[in-house]
Design an enzyme around this catalytic site. Sequence first.
Site, short mmCIF file in Angstrom:
data_model
loop_
_atom_site.label_atom_id
_atom_site.label_comp_id
_atom_site.label_asym_id
_atom_site.label_seq_id
_atom_site.Cartn_x
_atom_site.Cartn_y
_atom_site.Cartn_z
CB SER A 61 27.83 -60.36 -31.94
OG SER A 61 26.33 -60.69 -31.55
N1 SAM Z 1 22.26 -59.78 -34.53
C1 SAM Z 1 22.52 -58.41 -33.84
C2 SAM Z 1 22.81 -57.74 -34.96
O1 SAM Z 1 23.58 -57.72 -35.02
O2 SAM Z 1 22.78 -56.81 -34.49
C3 SAM Z 1 22.85 -59.15 -32.21
C4 SAM Z 1 21.41 -60.02 -32.07
S1 SAM Z 1 22.10 -60.14 -30.06
C5 SAM Z 1 23.02 -60.62 -29.84
C6 SAM Z 1 20.49 -61.04 -30.00
C7 SAM Z 1 18.83 -60.14 -30.34
O3 SAM Z 1 17.83 -61.66 -30.43
C8 SAM Z 1 17.92 -59.68 -29.80
O4 SAM Z 1 17.79 -57.93 -30.19
C9 SAM Z 1 16.85 -59.92 -28.57
O5 SAM Z 1 15.72 -59.47 -29.11
C10 SAM Z 1 16.92 -61.11 -30.41
N2 SAM Z 1 15.90 -62.27 -30.14
C11 SAM Z 1 15.40 -63.14 -28.70
N3 SAM Z 1 14.65 -63.93 -28.48
C12 SAM Z 1 13.88 -63.61 -29.96
C13 SAM Z 1 13.23 -64.11 -30.65
N4 SAM Z 1 12.41 -65.36 -29.67
N5 SAM Z 1 12.68 -63.63 -32.31
C14 SAM Z 1 13.50 -62.65 -32.50
N6 SAM Z 1 14.02 -62.16 -31.72
C15 SAM Z 1 14.60 -62.08 -30.82
#
Ligand code: SAM
Length: 215
Positions: A61
């Site tokens: 992000s």
């Molecule tokens: N917090 C992260 C960072 O600091 O890099 C950025 C996160 S990215 C915007 C969103 C993440 O949520 C992705 O890696 C995606 O695979 C994960 N995601 C989506 N649905 C999910 C779920 N149900 N459970 C766990 N992770 C999930």
Amino acid sequence: MNYDIARKRMVEGQLIARGIRDRRVIEAMLKLPRHLFVEEAMAAQAYNDNPLPIGERQTISQPYMVALMTELMELKGKERVLEIGTGSGYQAAVLAMLADRVCTIERIRPLAMRARKVLDSLRLLNINIKIDDGTVGWEEEAPFDAILVTAGAPDIPPKLVEQLAPGGRLVLPVGDQFSQTLVRVLKREDGTYATEQSIGCRFVKLIGRNGWETE
Ligand code: SAM
């Protein structure tokens, strides 16, 4: 590339200038080497004012979004925190510097594995990573003082509210797949909750039983 200078500029120009005031959030983001959380070829862009790809069609992000969501969690140092969407591990690292214990869930194995390596190399040892669907929370580790969802949800996942301690805060983007609003859920002592809206945002989808069905 001098990463220390780039990081200081990021904090002053993108965070403080836009109203981030929590000194602990500012200090943590001044210290943490964000360039280690992206692929080497992209390290020079790590302090830019935008999200970046981290592989698997996911993103790290924008720094301001990380700071704002963290500030909304109002961490003082003793909390037990849950993050859904480990991604690169950067947000988990910021939380680990501000709380006692961080549990973080990622559904994509290669991302979780890479995040684990970076976090270990930085000796951030108060982070527990699980590969699973985070929309149902982490029952065995609950309750949490604060929960952060870093992917866009269609609604507030009920399991996450359930696993929030009384007085706890849940911060998450809620909306459709194109745009969301950052929402803060405040759980009262009697188990009911209030919601507050913050700014508009755009996140990748939260996929799972209490999220979107598909990408
Ligand atoms: N917090 C992260 C960072 O600091 O890099 C950025 C996160 S990215 C915007 C969103 C993440 O949520 C992705 O890696 C995606 O695979 C994960 N995601 C989506 N649905 C999910 C779920 N149900 N459970 C766990 N992770 C999930």
